[in-house]
Design a protein around this motif. Sequence first.
Motif, PDB file in Angstrom:
ATOM      1  N   PRO A 157       0.809  -1.234   0.000  1.00 49.84           N
ATOM      2  CA  PRO A 157       0.000   0.000   0.000  1.00 49.84           C
ATOM      3  C   PRO A 157       0.831   1.269   0.000  1.00 49.84           C
ATOM      4  CG  PRO A 157      -0.792  -1.577   1.641  1.00 49.84           C
ATOM      5  CD  PRO A 157       0.501  -2.090   1.129  1.00 49.84           C
ATOM      6  N   ALA A 158       2.033   1.181   0.560  1.00 49.57           N
ATOM      7  CA  ALA A 158       2.870   2.376   0.627  1.00 49.57           C
ATOM      8  C   ALA A 158       3.237   2.874  -0.767  1.00 49.57           C
ATOM      9  CB  ALA A 158       4.130   2.112   1.446  1.00 49.57           C
ATOM     10  N   THR A 159       3.435   1.937  -1.714  1.00 49.00           N
ATOM     11  CA  THR A 159       3.780   2.339  -3.076  1.00 49.00           C
ATOM     12  C   THR A 159       2.643   3.101  -3.736  1.00 49.00           C
ATOM     13  OG1 THR A 159       5.180   0.374  -3.249  1.00 49.00           O
ATOM     14  CG2 THR A 159       4.610   1.510  -5.300  1.00 49.00           C
ATOM     15  N   ASP A 160       1.403   2.596  -3.526  1.00 46.14           N
ATOM     16  CA  ASP A 160       0.244   3.309  -4.084  1.00 46.14           C
ATOM     17  C   ASP A 160       0.103   4.706  -3.498  1.00 46.14           C
ATOM     18  OD1 ASP A 160      -0.282   1.088  -5.570  1.00 46.14           O
ATOM     19  OD2 ASP A 160      -1.752   0.254  -4.156  1.00 46.14           O
ATOM     20  N   ASP A 161       0.299   4.819  -2.192  1.00 44.12           N
ATOM     21  CA  ASP A 161       0.208   6.141  -1.568  1.00 44.12           C
ATOM     22  C   ASP A 161       1.278   7.071  -2.101  1.00 44.12           C
ATOM     23  OD1 ASP A 161      -1.882   5.145  -0.128  1.00 44.12           O
ATOM     24  OD2 ASP A 161      -0.680   4.702   1.669  1.00 44.12           O
ATOM     25  N   ARG A 162       2.479   6.502  -2.332  1.00 44.66           N
ATOM     26  CA  ARG A 162       3.567   7.332  -2.838  1.00 44.66           C
ATOM     27  C   ARG A 162       3.259   7.825  -4.248  1.00 44.66           C
ATOM     28  NH1 ARG A 162       7.173   3.835  -2.647  1.00 44.66           N
ATOM     29  NH2 ARG A 162       7.564   4.002  -0.405  1.00 44.66           N
ATOM     30  N   ARG A 163       2.679   6.934  -5.076  1.00 45.16           N
ATOM     31  CA  ARG A 163       2.328   7.347  -6.436  1.00 45.16           C
ATOM     32  C   ARG A 163       1.212   8.392  -6.438  1.00 45.16           C
ATOM     33  NH1 ARG A 163       2.569   2.036 -10.400  1.00 45.16           N
ATOM     34  NH2 ARG A 163       4.776   1.567 -10.064  1.00 45.16           N
ATOM     35  N   ARG A 164       0.254   8.253  -5.513  1.00 47.68           N
ATOM     36  CA  ARG A 164      -0.803   9.257  -5.435  1.00 47.68           C
ATOM     37  C   ARG A 164      -0.228  10.620  -5.050  1.00 47.68           C
ATOM     38  NH1 ARG A 164      -3.553   5.204  -2.326  1.00 47.68           N
ATOM     39  NH2 ARG A 164      -4.963   3.985  -3.624  1.00 47.68           N
ATOM     40  N   ARG A 165       0.727  10.588  -4.117  1.00 50.67           N
ATOM     41  CA  ARG A 165       1.323  11.855  -3.712  1.00 50.67           C
ATOM     42  C   ARG A 165       2.107  12.482  -4.855  1.00 50.67           C
ATOM     43  NH1 ARG A 165       2.381   9.106   1.273  1.00 50.67           N
ATOM     44  NH2 ARG A 165       4.504   8.679   0.561  1.00 50.67           N
ATOM     45  N   VAL A 166       2.828  11.663  -5.622  1.00 44.26           N
ATOM     46  CA  VAL A 166       3.588  12.184  -6.748  1.00 44.26           C
ATOM     47  C   VAL A 166       2.654  12.768  -7.797  1.00 44.26           C
ATOM     48  CG1 VAL A 166       5.132  11.562  -8.632  1.00 44.26           C
ATOM     49  CG2 VAL A 166       5.559  10.667  -6.335  1.00 44.26           C
ATOM     50  N   THR A 167       1.510  12.058  -8.023  1.00 46.93           N
ATOM     51  CA  THR A 167       0.554  12.563  -9.003  1.00 46.93           C
ATOM     52  C   THR A 167      -0.067  13.876  -8.560  1.00 46.93           C
ATOM     53  OG1 THR A 167       0.064  10.279  -9.597  1.00 46.93           O
ATOM     54  CG2 THR A 167      -1.497  11.966 -10.337  1.00 46.93           C
ATOM     55  N   ALA A 168      -0.320  14.007  -7.244  1.00 49.61           N
ATOM     56  CA  ALA A 168      -0.965  15.218  -6.740  1.00 49.61           C
ATOM     57  C   ALA A 168      -0.006  16.376  -6.546  1.00 49.61           C
ATOM     58  CB  ALA A 168      -1.665  14.913  -5.410  1.00 49.61           C
ATOM     59  N   ARG A 169       1.314  16.099  -6.674  1.00 50.77           N
ATOM     60  CA  ARG A 169       2.274  17.171  -6.413  1.00 50.77           C
ATOM     61  C   ARG A 169       2.161  18.345  -7.375  1.00 50.77           C
ATOM     62  NH1 ARG A 169       7.861  13.972  -4.751  1.00 50.77           N
ATOM     63  NH2 ARG A 169       7.222  13.463  -2.618  1.00 50.77           N
ATOM     64  N   ALA A 183      -0.395  19.717  -8.885  1.00 53.40           N
ATOM     65  CA  ALA A 183      -1.517  20.575  -8.486  1.00 53.40           C
ATOM     66  C   ALA A 183      -1.200  21.309  -7.190  1.00 53.40           C
ATOM     67  CB  ALA A 183      -2.789  19.745  -8.336  1.00 53.40           C
ATOM     68  N   ALA A 184      -0.589  20.589  -6.237  1.00 50.17           N
ATOM     69  CA  ALA A 184      -0.227  21.234  -4.974  1.00 50.17           C
ATOM     70  C   ALA A 184       0.818  22.323  -5.194  1.00 50.17           C
ATOM     71  CB  ALA A 184       0.301  20.195  -3.989  1.00 50.17           C
ATOM     72  N   TRP A 185       1.760  22.070  -6.106  1.00 50.59           N
ATOM     73  CA  TRP A 185       2.762  23.103  -6.388  1.00 50.59           C
ATOM     74  C   TRP A 185       2.125  24.351  -6.986  1.00 50.59           C
ATOM     75  CZ3 TRP A 185       6.675  19.257  -9.029  1.00 50.59           C
ATOM     76  CH2 TRP A 185       7.304  18.523  -8.031  1.00 50.59           C
ATOM     77  N   ILE A 186       1.138  24.158  -7.861  1.00 55.29           N
ATOM     78  CA  ILE A 186       0.466  25.308  -8.468  1.00 55.29           C
ATOM     79  C   ILE A 186      -0.258  26.130  -7.400  1.00 55.29           C
ATOM     80  CG2 ILE A 186      -1.364  25.998 -10.050  1.00 55.29           C
ATOM     81  CD1 ILE A 186      -0.623  23.609 -11.784  1.00 55.29           C
ATOM     82  N   VAL A 187      -0.971  25.422  -6.497  1.00 57.16           N
ATOM     83  CA  VAL A 187      -1.701  26.125  -5.437  1.00 57.16           C
ATOM     84  C   VAL A 187      -0.740  26.888  -4.543  1.00 57.16           C
ATOM     85  CG1 VAL A 187      -3.160  25.826  -3.419  1.00 57.16           C
ATOM     86  CG2 VAL A 187      -3.636  24.517  -5.489  1.00 57.16           C
ATOM     87  N   TRP A 188       0.324  26.222  -4.111  1.00 54.97           N
ATOM     88  CA  TRP A 188       1.290  26.899  -3.243  1.00 54.97           C
ATOM     89  C   TRP A 188       1.993  28.036  -3.979  1.00 54.97           C
ATOM     90  CZ3 TRP A 188       1.381  26.963   1.721  1.00 54.97           C
ATOM     91  CH2 TRP A 188       0.914  25.863   2.448  1.00 54.97           C
TER      92      TRP A 188
END
Length: 295
Positions: free
Chosen positions: A13-25, A27-32
Amino acid sequence: MASITQAPPARPPATDDRRRRVTARPAAWIVWGVVIFFFLNLLGVVASVLVSSFGRRWFDTWLPDGYTTSWYGRAWDEFALLQVIVVTLEVSVLVVGLSLLIGVPAAYVLARRSFPGKRLIFLVFLLPILMPPITYGIPLATVLYKFGLAGNMSGVVLANLVPSVPFVILTMTPFIEQIDPRIESAARMCGAGLRTVFVRVLTPLLVPGILASAILVLVRTVGMFELTFLTAGPDSQTLVVALYYSMSASGIRAQQSVDAMAVIYTSMMLVLLVVALRYVNPTQLVAQVKEDPEH
């Protein structure tokens, strides 16, 4: 023997969470990035006004030619800031006191009594807070001028009471709802009247809410421009209205003097906001959820 085919190991599960975080980065960078860009521009505007208020001359260079504090003394004398600050404090104290005298008993009635049209009354109290002040400020000022109440201190106070009283009511209602009604019933059983219950029982319990309402109304009144501008006279201008007039006269007076007045006003508002955040807990402004006695 038949070979045993093993299933591929399940992905942790940790790999899936890591990929989700990478995918969401991204958008998060744009917001920040947008947030940081906004605050940098805001900081730049504030810093330019602050530096200009201390600068001797500042035209085509990155920084002024020299620094001085004489602009603050000149602004104090030119704009009669002592009288303006005294008027601002007088208006604020009167608005806070009258708002509490009217709003706290009204909030008690709305919190403890059920009657037809209660939701409609809450909606009416919300309107002066949600609507832009200029929308009802012009007809309000017209009525006040018609009866000779505008152009002086009384007109400014009456105009600022329109949004301040509903603000106190909506702020105090959750505090009153959080007090157990059985405390009032016990006091009445001991022979206390409604006035005694309200003054000696409820008021000590409502001190945090009253303090929160007073500070928030104070900040709102000092920063209220539209209603004060429409009803103020030459001797009843608050600091924010005097700052507006000084900006409109920036071609006559030195820009550094106007910037010094802006710094004084900003500093005053920052002090009020720090005091408000020190004594006001935003979580206390949420009404308590009433539990079902059957559960």
